[in-house]
Design a protein around this motif. Structure first.
Motif, short mmCIF file in Angstrom:
data_model
loop_
_atom_site.label_atom_id
_atom_site.label_comp_id
_atom_site.label_asym_id
_atom_site.label_seq_id
_atom_site.Cartn_x
_atom_site.Cartn_y
_atom_site.Cartn_z
N GLN A 262 0.66 -1.14 0.08
CA GLN A 262 -0.13 -0.08 -0.03
C GLN A 262 0.85 1.36 0.01
OE1 GLN A 262 -3.38 -0.16 -0.56
NE2 GLN A 262 -3.15 2.14 -0.67
N PRO A 263 1.97 1.44 0.71
CA PRO A 263 2.78 2.59 0.64
C PRO A 263 3.27 2.77 -0.77
CG PRO A 263 3.42 1.29 2.69
CD PRO A 263 2.41 0.44 1.77
N ASP A 266 0.36 4.33 -2.62
CA ASP A 266 -0.09 5.69 -2.22
C ASP A 266 1.02 6.52 -2.78
OD1 ASP A 266 -1.83 4.71 -0.63
OD2 ASP A 266 -0.90 4.54 1.37
N LYS A 267 2.53 6.10 -3.00
CA LYS A 267 3.38 7.01 -3.46
C LYS A 267 3.03 7.31 -4.94
CE LYS A 267 7.39 6.26 -0.63
NZ LYS A 267 8.74 5.92 -0.65
N ALA A 270 -0.01 9.52 -5.43
CA ALA A 270 0.28 11.09 -5.26
C ALA A 270 1.10 11.59 -6.36
CB ALA A 270 1.39 11.02 -3.97
N THR A 296 -9.11 7.65 -7.36
CA THR A 296 -8.19 6.70 -6.93
C THR A 296 -8.68 5.80 -5.72
OG1 THR A 296 -7.46 8.34 -4.99
CG2 THR A 296 -6.23 8.36 -7.14
N GLY A 297 -8.03 4.77 -5.24
CA GLY A 297 -8.56 4.04 -4.04
C GLY A 297 -10.05 3.28 -4.41
#
Length: 349
Positions: A262-263, A266-267, A270, A296-297
């Motif tokens: 997930q990180p 997320d990057k 962004a 997103t998401g």
């Protein structure tokens, strides 16, 4: 003694967690696989966004086009790569149809959306020298000689193919499909009059109609588009399209393989958000008739599921599905009714 060892191990675990390799992502360049050929809508939007994404990430994204089987060749390639964020899939709406069309067992359930960029409509176009001056001319010719008028498609499940199924359902007409590997080759075939009609993404249609190469007969939407002034909405030409046109035509976005940390997701999200918010991209989208999304998401997942529900059942009811959406747990959209037994069947392919 055991308590002390446990405490030491716990602290060590925390220390390792703090040095998670995802914190350093990206440590190398990224591969970006575009599921359609050069010159198509997915390709144009992806290449317009990516330079700003590279700048935000501080790494290059090496873009390549991998065509074949309505984009499933590219999807399979990304699925075979590691779920580490170093292989991106630039694609369109098609994988949401793969299962019911029996193209691939893969679907967007096997991937995580980074962002859905834009949504757009399909435009029915013919070469400038075509004898079909209006939408009514096209339908009359198709009815007079079923299966003779050639329609260029970008593979089974592509928007031109889906458009032909919609026309079949509403108008009762059939065409002779001729397949190409994406919008680029399809446009070339139209220019050379190798096919008589097709359904192009709004961006490609606007450019070629604007240059005088093609004539637009109708836009598959419930309203006109400023990028193609004067081109009638299909619902104006035939109100029977009203219910179907509640479903948007297509969308473009970028995905990673499911299981990507997930990180990292997320990057990437962004970085794509930074590129999406660039005024030059928004100007590009407006000029080409796209509707901005930037989802997103969960929002992106919900949109895909809603689109899939609408379109798979539409294709099923038009007689174009090889598998029922029920088989894959795809719910019939609220208010949708099964097609009557006498509904016309589309041409093969």
């Amino acid at each position: 003694m055991k308590a002390c060892i446990a405490a030491i191990l716990a602290v060590a675990g925390l220390a390792l967690g703090g040095c998670d390799s995802t914190d350093k992502y990206p440590e190398k360049n990224i591969e970006g696989i575009i599921a359609w050929g050069a010159g198509g809508g997915t390709d144009a939007v992806s290449r317009r966004l990516t330079p700003a994404v590279q700048k935000a990430l501080g790494r290059n994204i090496r873009l390549s086009n991998k065509t074949g089987a309505t984009g499933s060749v590219a999807m399979q390639a990304v699925n075979e790569a590691k779920a580490d964020g170093y292989t991106l899939l630039y694609h369109a709406e098609n994988p949401a149809l793969y299962q019911v069309l029996d193209i691939s067992p893969l679907s967007y359930d096997d991937f995580e959306p980074i962002m859905l960029f834009v949504q757009g409509a399909t435009v029915i176009v013919v070469p400038k020298a075509s004898p079909f001056k209006t939408y009514a001319d096209l339908i009359a010719a198709a009815k007079a000689d079923p299966g003779k008028v050639t329609i260029g498609i970008s593979g089974i499940g592509g928007q031109p193919h889906v458009t032909s199924l919609i026309l079949n359902k509403i108008e009762g007409v059939t065409f002779k499909p001729v397949a190409f590997e994406g919008d680029g080759p399809l446009i070339t075939a139209l220019l050379n009059r190798q096919v008589e009609v097709s359904g192009l993404a709004i961006g490609a249609a606007a450019q070629n109609v604007g240059s005088g190469a093609f004539r637009a007969l109708a836009i598959m939407k419930d309203s006109e588009n400023p990028a193609l002034p004067g081109v009638p909405a299909i619902t104006k030409l035939n109100p029977a399209y009203s219910d179907i046109m509640k479903t948007p035509g297509f969308f473009y976005g970028v995905w990673v393989k499911k299981g990507t940390p997930q990180p990292i997701i997320d990057k990437l999200a962004a970085a794509f958000k930074t590129a999406f918010d660039d005024p030059t991209f928004k100007d590009f989208a407006e000029m080409n008739g796209f509707t901005l999304m930037g989802l997103t998401g969960k929002e992106a997942k919900d949109y895909i599921k809603s689109w899939q529900s609408q379109m798979t059942w539409l294709i099923h009811d038009a007689g174009g599905a090889k598998q029922s959406p029920d088989k894959f747990g795809i719910p019939r959209p609220a208010g949708s009714k099964p097609a009557p037994a006498s509904a016309p069947k589309p041409a093969a392919g």
